[in-house]
Design an enzyme around this catalytic site. Structure first.
Site, PDB file in Angstrom:
ATOM      1  CE  LYS A 169     -77.693  72.605 -25.856  1.00  0.00           C
ATOM      2  NZ  LYS A 169     -78.186  73.093 -27.139  1.00  0.00           N
TER       3      LYS A 169
ATOM      4  CG  ASP B 118     -81.576  74.618 -27.568  1.00  0.00           C
ATOM      5  OD1 ASP B 118     -81.244  75.808 -27.480  1.00  0.00           O
ATOM      6  OD2 ASP B 118     -80.825  73.671 -27.255  1.00  0.00           O
TER       7      ASP B 118
HETATM    8  P1  NAP Z   1     -74.756  66.594 -32.438  1.00  0.00           P
HETATM    9  O1  NAP Z   1     -75.626  66.019 -31.383  1.00  0.00           O
HETATM   10  O2  NAP Z   1     -73.289  66.377 -32.387  1.00  0.00           O
HETATM   11  O3  NAP Z   1     -75.310  66.019 -33.846  1.00  0.00           O
HETATM   12  C1  NAP Z   1     -74.669  66.371 -35.059  1.00  0.00           C
HETATM   13  C2  NAP Z   1     -75.303  65.575 -36.204  1.00  0.00           C
HETATM   14  O4  NAP Z   1     -74.715  66.072 -37.396  1.00  0.00           O
HETATM   15  C3  NAP Z   1     -75.029  64.077 -36.174  1.00  0.00           C
HETATM   16  O5  NAP Z   1     -76.120  63.404 -36.719  1.00  0.00           O
HETATM   17  C4  NAP Z   1     -73.803  63.947 -37.082  1.00  0.00           C
HETATM   18  O6  NAP Z   1     -73.746  62.721 -37.737  1.00  0.00           O
HETATM   19  C5  NAP Z   1     -74.132  64.979 -38.122  1.00  0.00           C
HETATM   20  N1  NAP Z   1     -72.954  65.462 -38.840  1.00  0.00           N
HETATM   21  C6  NAP Z   1     -71.820  65.989 -38.336  1.00  0.00           C
HETATM   22  N2  NAP Z   1     -70.994  66.383 -39.330  1.00  0.00           N
HETATM   23  C7  NAP Z   1     -71.622  66.043 -40.506  1.00  0.00           C
HETATM   24  C8  NAP Z   1     -71.257  66.189 -41.872  1.00  0.00           C
HETATM   25  N3  NAP Z   1     -70.126  66.734 -42.260  1.00  0.00           N
HETATM   26  N4  NAP Z   1     -72.135  65.738 -42.804  1.00  0.00           N
HETATM   27  C9  NAP Z   1     -73.305  65.188 -42.439  1.00  0.00           C
HETATM   28  N5  NAP Z   1     -73.701  65.036 -41.148  1.00  0.00           N
HETATM   29  C10 NAP Z   1     -72.850  65.464 -40.195  1.00  0.00           C
HETATM   30  O7  NAP Z   1     -74.944  68.181 -32.541  1.00  0.00           O
HETATM   31  P2  NAP Z   1     -76.261  69.016 -32.170  1.00  0.00           P
HETATM   32  O8  NAP Z   1     -76.202  69.464 -30.767  1.00  0.00           O
HETATM   33  O9  NAP Z   1     -77.429  68.294 -32.657  1.00  0.00           O
HETATM   34  O10 NAP Z   1     -76.010  70.362 -33.038  1.00  0.00           O
HETATM   35  C11 NAP Z   1     -76.114  70.323 -34.436  1.00  0.00           C
HETATM   36  C12 NAP Z   1     -75.934  71.725 -35.015  1.00  0.00           C
HETATM   37  O11 NAP Z   1     -76.968  72.591 -34.555  1.00  0.00           O
HETATM   38  C13 NAP Z   1     -74.627  72.389 -34.605  1.00  0.00           C
HETATM   39  O12 NAP Z   1     -74.103  73.077 -35.706  1.00  0.00           O
HETATM   40  C14 NAP Z   1     -75.043  73.353 -33.524  1.00  0.00           C
HETATM   41  O13 NAP Z   1     -74.174  74.487 -33.455  1.00  0.00           O
HETATM   42  C15 NAP Z   1     -76.401  73.778 -34.048  1.00  0.00           C
HETATM   43  N6  NAP Z   1     -77.260  74.300 -32.955  1.00  0.00           N
HETATM   44  C16 NAP Z   1     -77.640  75.597 -33.054  1.00  0.00           C
HETATM   45  C17 NAP Z   1     -78.449  76.132 -32.070  1.00  0.00           C
HETATM   46  C18 NAP Z   1     -78.871  77.577 -32.176  1.00  0.00           C
HETATM   47  O14 NAP Z   1     -79.317  78.141 -31.175  1.00  0.00           O
HETATM   48  N7  NAP Z   1     -78.782  78.174 -33.326  1.00  0.00           N
HETATM   49  C19 NAP Z   1     -78.862  75.351 -30.985  1.00  0.00           C
HETATM   50  C20 NAP Z   1     -78.474  74.002 -30.928  1.00  0.00           C
HETATM   51  C21 NAP Z   1     -77.659  73.495 -31.952  1.00  0.00           C
HETATM   52  P3  NAP Z   1     -72.946  61.447 -37.125  1.00  0.00           P
HETATM   53  O15 NAP Z   1     -73.852  60.892 -36.085  1.00  0.00           O
HETATM   54  O16 NAP Z   1     -72.774  60.593 -38.316  1.00  0.00           O
HETATM   55  O17 NAP Z   1     -71.657  62.020 -36.583  1.00  0.00           O
END
Ligand code: NAP
Length: 453
Positions: free
Chosen positions: A235, A271
């Site tokens: 992305k 999104d």
């Molecule tokens: P990302 O860029 O990898 O960011 C993930 C974030 O979550 C980071 O800040 C990470 O912290 C934190 N994290 C990971 N595991 C954790 C835990 N066990 N406890 C606390 N913090 C934790 O991912 P993203 O693209 O932002 O996506 C995040 C979530 O949104 C995912 O579950 C994704 O499936 C969901 N999402 C859903 C949609 C939808 O259409 N429904 C669309 C986009 C995203 P660190 O930096 O410390 O690793």
């Protein structure tokens, strides 16, 4: 009417059937091998002997692209090795109906000449190796397959039958790119939308690893793709490879939808619009809300951006790494011209409880709680500190109910998972792909019903 390109192994009948089909259809005929020989001023066997295979392949690419770009519909007999280069296939698929002439190896063997005019076909074993290497590529590149396992008259009858009866209005092509893509719901969602709208679109899954993104975007400009969605891990990485990026996507630093127009790639982010629509459907909004976002990755950044832009009265981002949360908060505030509007802090149980007391909308933008992803949030105690009217939104949709949502509901809080955001971002992407407004609430119900089944 489109051009027709015949692909297949050497001696599978491309030139003879191509010439006859062109006559029957009243279309010009281009034999790529003959074009290469004309340009080089020598037969292919000599090109291989004097200049080598890579010189020949370059000439083949030039001749293929030039034939595919003929201003009028033509019949093209492509070289046997045309499928070995992605750009050749992209050029043919862009402007031609591509037919794979599937001639059994034992038929071809009978026709192998006993001279050196086919430098890559010295023995039947060469042919079998070649078939093993190329068959899947021919099938992947083709719109249709003709079994050319009889005589030339029968082969011509089958080819003309295909071209005349089933003259191909090939569907517009769309796809999602990312890696991994094992559990993506995008083809099912977009397929249901296209079916409901009566659009003859095809939506594929294309696994593109980090190292392949550059090549993919180059070939997407000349392929038949009308648009594609982008998911993890591309992305952010795709942005410098695009020709234009919509302002909101640029500010979020993430593109999830690309439309291909006249060879140019235009990037958007649906999104965050999807998140907003999903909240609105639950009678919530960012406007005037005190928003608490868990996580500081791409989704958190986008959610914070949208919340601030839509008039949230405060936004706080909490992450395991407080420095990352503060940096994301600072970036979003500065991008909107209101430094300090968005705060960042540590995702510790104490800070979560403190912030929850003053929050009325919680968004989990971490993968904690997602199927197959290890890890939990540090604590869920903060849910008890939320006001009774607070709303909890988990962006995760697999499982449908995470522990966060289960506990929130147990406490009597309104809560919703990420499926609404997923469906709405797809509908907004479809509006860009199809260049028209859609009845989103009605289509939402169609897709939701399909997913429930
Ligand atoms: P990302 O860029 O990898 O960011 C993930 C974030 O979550 C980071 O800040 C990470 O912290 C934190 N994290 C990971 N595991 C954790 C835990 N066990 N406890 C606390 N913090 C934790 O991912 P993203 O693209 O932002 O996506 C995040 C979530 O949104 C995912 O579950 C994704 O499936 C969901 N999402 C859903 C949609 C939808 O259409 N429904 C669309 C986009 C995203 P660190 O930096 O410390 O690793």
């Amino acid at each position: 009417m489109k051009s027709v390109a015949l692909i297949g192994l050497s001696l599978s009948g491309k030139s003879s059937l191509g010439r006859m089909a062109a006559n029957a259809l009243g279309m010009p005929f281009i034999d790529v091998d003959s074009e290469i020989e004309r340009e080089a001023g020598m037969p292919i066997s000599q090109i291989f002997k004097l200049r080598g295979e890579s010189f020949f392949r370059d000439a083949e690419t030039r001749a293929t692209i030039s034939a595919a770009a003929s201003g009028i519909p033509v019949v093209i007999a492509a070289g046997g090795g045309v499928v070995l280069r992605r750009e050749n296939v992209a050029a043919l698929r862009k402007s031609c109906f591509v037919v794979f002439l599937d001639r059994p190896v034992w038929h071809i063997m009978r026709g192998i000449p006993h001279d050196d005019s086919r430098p890559l076909l010295k023995s039947p074993a060469d042919l079998r190796d070649m078939e093993r290497e190329r068959r899947a590529l021919y099938l992947a590149a083709a719109d249709a397959v003709i079994e050319n396992d009889s005589d030339i008259e029968e082969g011509l009858a089958r080819l003309l039958g295909l071209l005349r009866s089933d003259w191909p209005e090939t569907p517009d092509e769309y796809a999602v790119i990312g890696d991994p893509l094992t559990h993506t719901l995008s083809p099912a969602i977009h397929g249901a939308v296209f079916a409901e709208l009566g659009v003859t679109g095809r939506y594929d899954v294309i696994r593109i690893s980090r190292g392949e993104l550059d090549d993919f975007t180059r070939s997407a400009r000349v392929s038949r793709l009308k648009g594609f969605n982008v998911t993890m891990p591309h992305k952010g990485g795709i942005i410098p490879l695009l020709d234009e990026v919509d302002e909101e996507a640029g500010l979020c630093g993430a593109v999830n939808t690309v439309i291909v127009r006249n060879g140019r790639l235009l990037g958007f982010n649906t999104d965050m619009g999807g998140l907003l629509e999903s909240l609105r459907e639950a009678d919530r909004d960012f406007s005037g809300s005190r928003v608490m976002i868990l996580g500081a990755g791409g989704a958190a950044r986008g959610a914070a951006f949208k919340a601030a832009q839509e008039g949230a009265s405060s936004v706080v981002i909490l992450a395991r790494r407080a420095d990352r949360a503060r940096k994301t908060a600072e970036d979003v505030g500065s991008a909107l011209g209101f430094p300090g509007l968005v705060r960042g802090g540590e995702m510790s149980p104490e800070v979560m409880i403190f912030e929850a007391r003053a929050a009325d909308l919680v968004i989990n933008a971490t993968p904690a709680g997602m199927n197959g992803v290890g890890g939990d949030l540090p604590s869920l105690e903060f849910l008890e500190a939320l006001p009774d009217s607070a709303f909890v939104c988990d962006l995760i949709y697999n499982p449908a109910e995470t522990e966060l949502l289960r506990r929130a509901r147990e406490l009597g809080l309104a809560a919703r998972n990420g499926i609404g955001m997923l469906i709405y971002q797809a509908l907004l992407a479809d509006e860009l792909f199809l260049n028209r407004k859609l009845d989103r609430p009605a289509l939402y119900r169609t897709v939701e019903e399909m997913l429930t089944k």
